[in-house]
Design a protein around this motif. Structure first.
Motif, PDB file in Angstrom:
ATOM      1  N   PHE A  15      42.124  72.705  70.042  1.00 26.78           N
ATOM      2  CA  PHE A  15      41.322  73.109  68.881  1.00 26.78           C
ATOM      3  C   PHE A  15      40.824  74.551  68.958  1.00 26.78           C
ATOM      4  N   THR A  16      41.262  75.317  69.941  1.00 26.63           N
ATOM      5  CA  THR A  16      40.617  76.624  70.162  1.00 26.63           C
ATOM      6  C   THR A  16      40.694  77.531  68.939  1.00 26.63           C
TER       7      THR A  16
ATOM      8  N   ALA B 204      35.715  73.663  69.484  1.00 29.42           N
ATOM      9  CA  ALA B 204      36.841  74.574  69.730  1.00 29.42           C
ATOM     10  C   ALA B 204      36.745  75.208  71.113  1.00 29.42           C
TER      11      ALA B 204
ATOM     12  N   ASN C 145      45.891  76.842  68.404  1.00 27.92           N
ATOM     13  CA  ASN C 145      45.367  77.679  69.489  1.00 27.92           C
ATOM     14  C   ASN C 145      46.171  78.961  69.553  1.00 27.92           C
TER      15      ASN C 145
END
Ligand code: SF4
Ligand code: SF4
Ligand code: SF4
Ligand code: FES
Lengths: 956, 79
Positions: free
Chosen positions: A752-753, A746, A771
């Motif tokens: 993918f954060t 992430a 995100n």
């Protein structure tokens, strides 16, 4: 008012969607529900649980048992609450003396024709009939068992996974409705009437001989123990369960693993799983026995050469041996002489670690994944046109589709649960267009309204898609507003000029595709004029020399008709393996870091270098086929393969085998001694999905949790093995749990954060990107714009493949999958799924068979410019003349001995779908098959010796 | 039918060229060169550059020119 949805509860009838909310009163409690909701469901939502038998919330209400009777103010009698929709101001009473008596009478009738062996019944403790008898307070049965009854009815034990014991059947028809409504197979019927009615499979066949595809929906629907899993009959009721994700296909179904200690009793599809919504297929539902199969590799093994027996050793010794060999190879042949292959069957976290090990630990970008050989053109094609390497929709979006265009996919076999969703929508009236050389089963959907089949010649996809687009543009069927606002002007103008050229018309392309021009025009009109047109495609699109071009052609169609960016439309690649999407996302490809960030992108690479503490190569590495070529050329010398069987799955087997033999060190990490492992020097035991924690990402970009239900058989989960190998190589990795790996992913991957295990626990699953802009993920993509701004219509010139039918090889072979087996079959061949398909066969059209004097079951030699193998003949009208078909689920059949090294121009994805072949009757196996047999026997012997040496040592 | 590594690279480069005849020759060459640069391993590019420089007679016209473009980039990079 409590209305929290609990996936473990049965609300009696399906949820309804409506903007109109209706308020009513049930037992004095005010309830507000969407219009169309049944009284039974409305009551269940406020935890008033009306007794029921024939209703279930995945089936339309039928109203046969009458147990759910209630009283409604102002209405006569006792209406069934499951078939009565709510009305504003309605006042419902669910409990009183009269209702209680009525329900007891009903139960008494049921029980009088039901064996009273509850204590020894496999359903004991999990039986709705028993529960209801309790709920209505049944205390006596006045009718006795002496009259006419069904107590001696014969059991049907033909299905290997479940039994049918009609003596316990209450003819509630839930099974019949589940087979029709949920699965869409229509294998079951209620035979006869009144007291004589009974449930029958097919025309009174056994389950195995009927159309039943063993999906298990009926077993799950059955409220009694009539339809029951054999495992429960043998082992008893489970005592706890864990929600996890199927490790077979890209649908990514959620299951409850029902457990007894660390033993899986059964896998039950989980209603809370958003991909499958409580449905399953025979693979995920039943074929999990391979996990504890005796062939499992449980101890690490090493050997100096592939011509000697294995030696079982400790983890430390095996890892140390592997690291030493890798270092030696690099010292002799250079940094780029080694590489690795990540697995599309392993978790995201494991895949991420393998590519990290290669890039940071090996110091090169020689990482690739089996997606190379299936969906790499999807990545290339969709990124070029739409700006993101992924499908645009949720599966659920099909509920809003008016026309589905299915190209080169066979969903009812390869993506069965989604195939069922498609069939449901088709029964509701959606139109179907299939472009496929074969007459796939979707075309035989019961109650299908309209269907167009475009039976094109293998290898002519681009010609066909161009002629579809030509029709749309030349007949003015395009969505001008969408094009003006969402597509790149310059690209569109160029494309329009190209596609409207006469040479792209259906009439001009007819001689190439073999498809009638008028049918193409009709299909184009149906797709373009649909309110919502959605395209679904599979490996029949990607596995071609123009795979990437075809993916772009598909995106062009969707862009030109404005079928992007809302429910019911889109471009939907159906991914083969469970984590193909994930393995691509996780940076398995040699040119891309996780999140599709190019290795030459200084900014992105810089972030990885900072986090990983090493300098990374800014040049792409070798792709799988390039690795084989380099191995034969002598510059590539060692390979680490996690959970892939390249010796069976990759094309031109003899070439692959020669390449593997040329390597100094092959490290295979797998659960079995697979075909590749027979060429290995180090065999590291892998773990199944039941033995690890992690995540899989399905075809709709949905990240699902995989949860450990039993300890790893060999002591290590796959990610732990990679960590150990990395540390032994001197590149330090330190993780305590896969969640820490996800946190690292992430932190480095913009899409993918927002993903972490806590969030996954909260939301159940997440469709990336997730995100800051999309904190709960993004179900439908490209709603307002594309990651590249405007949609990019690409020029898709048709270029004929070199694989053409010739005098020497006059037929075209195409390959595919079947329902009961999965990929190389390593798992499913070690289950009862063998009952349905225990050998690969060659399907050919009666005309081609007659020409060659071939009868059903004859041995056929199939040869191509790559090699020869022998398979049994099956004569089938599904094929068109000139085209033959097989699967590659069994290693000894050598389907890939035939397939060639012809590949997609952009990605090197092999052209599995077109091989020019000749077929003739033979009397013995091919040379390759004989050698295979010998080699296999030798290697199995080496394995046995290795195992014995260890047990002798331990015994001393 | 097993090709050598070089044969395979030639087939691949020619195939990229065959699939990407753009409006002008310059555009096509640029596209092919960029594609190879972006997706091929260093060793593969080097092998083909050497081959092209030695005459490269099995490469088609567009592919040859694209490889020559790459050759310049790679030579200037390493100096
Ligand atoms: S297992 Fe599935 S296909 Fe077979 S009868 Fe039951 S519902 Fe129908
Ligand atoms: S088999 Fe089960 S589900 Fe089917 S009618 Fe009988 S009791 Fe109902
Ligand atoms: S194989 Fe695919 S469709 Fe079948 S249960 Fe598993 S994920 Fe679902
Ligand atoms: S549950 Fe309503 S009639 Fe059976």
């Amino acid at each position: 008012m409590l209305q929290h949805f609990d996936p473990n509860k049965d609300y009696g009838t399906p949820a309804r969607v409506s903007e109109n909310l209706i308020t009513l009163e049930i037992d004095g409690v005010a309830v507000t529900v969407p219009e169309g909701t049944s009284v039974l469901r409305a009551a269940a939502l406020v935890d008033i649980n009306i007794p029921k038998l024939c209703a279930s919330d995945n089936l339309d209400a039928f109203g046969s048992c009458r147990l759910c009777a209630v009283q409604i103010e102002g209405r006569r009698g006792y209406p069934a609450s499951c078939t009565t929709p709510v009305d504003a101001g309605m006042k419902v009473v669910t409990q009183n003396e009269k209702i209680a008596k009525l329900r007891r009478n009903i139960m008494e009738l049921y029980i009088s024709d039901h064996p009273l062996d509850c204590l020894t019944c496999p359903s004991n403790g999990d039986c709705e009939l028993q529960d209801m008898a309790g709920a209505v307070g049944l205390r006596e049965v006045r009718y006795g068992f002496d009259g006419h009854n069904h107590l001696d009815a014969e059991k049907d034990l033909s299905n290997p996974y479940f039994s049918f014991d009609p003596s316990k059947c209450i003819v509630c028809s839930r099974c019949v409705r589940a087979c029709e409504e949920v699965q869409g197979t229509f294998a079951l019927t209620v035979d006869g009437r009144g007291f004589d009615s009974k449930i029958a499979a097919g025309q009174d066949d056994s389950f195995l001989n009927s159309d039943c595809v063993s999906c298990g929906a009926c077993v799950q629907a059955c409220p009694t123990s009539t339809l029951m899993e054999n495992n429960v009959i043998e082992m008893g009721q489970p005592e706890h369960s864990v929600v996890t994700t199927c490790a077979y296909c890209g649908v990514g179904c959620s299951f409850k693993a029902d457990m007894k200690g660390d033993q899986v009793i059964r896998m039950v599809p989980y209603k809370g799983g958003e991909a499958n919504q409580g449905h399953s297929c025979v693979k995920g539902r039943f074929a999990f026995g391979y996990a504890t199969h005796k062939d499992r590799i449980k101890t690490p093994m090493i050997r100096d050469s592939i011509n000697e027996a294995w030696r079982e050793v400790s983890w430390e010794e095996a890892i140390g041996f592997a690291a030493k060999r890798l270092k030696e190879v690099q010292a002799t042949y250079g940094r780029e002489s080694i590489g690795g292959i990540t697995s599309s069957r392993c978790t995201n976290e494991e895949t991420y670690l393998v590519q990290k090990l290669i890039r940071a630990g090996f110091g090169n970008n020689n990482t690739d994944t089996c997606a190379r050989v299936c969906h790499s053109p999807t990545g290339y094609g969709l990124k070029t046109t739409l700006g993101e390497s992924a499908g645009t929709q949720t599966f659920d979006s099909i509920k809003y589709t008016d026309t589905m265009l299915v190209i080169g996919a066979n969903p009812t076999d390869a993506h069965p649960v989604f195939g069922s969703m498609m069939r449901r929508r088709l029964r509701e009236g959606a139109q179907l267009i299939v472009a496929d050389p074969r007459k796939i089963d979707l075309l035989k959907t019961p109650h299908l309204k309209d269907a167009i089949h475009l039976p094109l010649r293998p290898g002519t996809n681009v010609a066909l898609v161009n002629s579809l687009a030509h029709t749309i543009m030349s007949e003015g069927l395009e969505d001008k507003a969408f094009i003006a606002s969402r597509c790149d002007d310059k690209a569109f103008i160029k494309w329009q000029a190209f596609i409207t050229e006469e040479r792209n018309s259906p009439e001009a392309m007819q001689s190439i595709t073999g498809v009638d021009a008028e049918d193409v025009r009709k299909a184009a009109r149906v797709y373009a004029n649909a309110g919502n047109g959605a395209i679904f495609y599979g490996l029949g699109v990607t596995e071609h020399s123009q795979g990437s071009t075809m993916v772009m052609g598909i995106a062009n169609l969707a862009l030109a008709t404005g079928n992007i960016g809302r429910e019911g439309v889109g471009v939907n690649p159906l991914r083969g393996q469970n984590n193909v999407q994930g393995s691509c996302d996780m940076g398995s490809f040699p040119h891309e870091l996780p999140g599709y960030q190019h290795v030459a992108d200084d900014e992105a690479r810089g972030r990885f270098e900072a986090a990983w503490g090493v300098k990374l190569d800014d040049e792409p590495g070798l792709r799988i086929p390039n690795m084989f070529d380099a191995a034969l050329a002598g510059s590539f010398k060692a390979l680490y393969v996690q959970g892939e069987d390249i010796a069976q799955s990759d094309p031109n087997t003899q070439h692959v085998e020669a390449a593997l033999k040329a390597l100094d060190c092959v490290i295979v990490q797998d659960i079995f001694l697979n075909e590749t492992a027979k060429f290995a020097h180090v065999l590291l035991p892998g773990s199944t999905f039941l033995e690890k924690n992690g995540t899989f990402t399905n075809a709709e970009r949905r990240i699902n949790r995989v949860r450990k239900v039993m300890p790893a058989l060999a002591g290590k989960e796959d990610w732990e093995v990679t960590v150990a190998l990395s540390n032994a190589l001197g590149y330090e990795m330190n993780y305590n749990h896969p969640s820490e790996i996800m946190d690292e992913i992430a932190s480095l991957t913009p899409s993918f954060t927002g993903v972490n295990y806590e969030r996954l626990e909260e939301l159940g699953s997440i469709q990336w990107p997730c995100n800051e802009q999309h904190p709960e993920g993004m179900p439908i993509m490209h709603v307002e714009d594309f990651p590249i701004g405007k949609g990019n219509l690409a020029i898709t010139e048709y270029v004929a493949t070199d694989e053409r039918a010739t005098r020497r090889f006059p037929l075209l072979l195409t390959t595919g999958r079947i329902l009961s087996q999965y990929n190389v079959g390593a798992q499913t061949r070690r289950t009862e799924n063998q009952t349905w398909h225990n050998e690969d066969v060659l399907e050919l059209h009666p005309h081609d068979a007659e020409e060659r004097g071939v009868n059903e079951g004859d041995w056929l030699g199939i040869s191509s410019r790559a090699g020869q193998t022998v398979l049994r003949a099956v004569i089938s009208e599904r094929m068109q003349p000139g085209v033959v078909y097989t699967t590659f689920h069994h290693p000894g059949s050598g389907a890939n001995v035939i397939t060639t090294d012809s590949s997609d121009w952009a990605t090197n994805c092999p052209e599995y779908k077109v091989t020019a072949v000749q077929v003739e009757k033979v009397t013995q196996p091919s040379e390759w098959q004989k050698n295979f047999e010998d080699f296999n026997n030798k290697q199995q012997d080496y394995l046995r010796k290795g195992r014995r040496s260890r047990s002798e040592e331990v015994g001393q | 039918m097993n090709h050598s590594q070089l044969d395979q690279l030639i087939i691949m480069a020619n195939q990229i060229a065959d699939n990407n005849h753009l409006d002008t020759e310059a555009e096509s060459i640029e596209f092919i060169a960029t594609h190879i640069k972006k997706f091929w391993a260093r060793s593969m590019k080097e092998e083909l550059i050497t081959y092209a420089k030695e005459g490269g007679d099995k490469l088609n016209v567009l592919a040859t020119q694209a490889i020559m473009v790459l050759s310049e980039q790679y030579t200037s990079r390493s100096t």
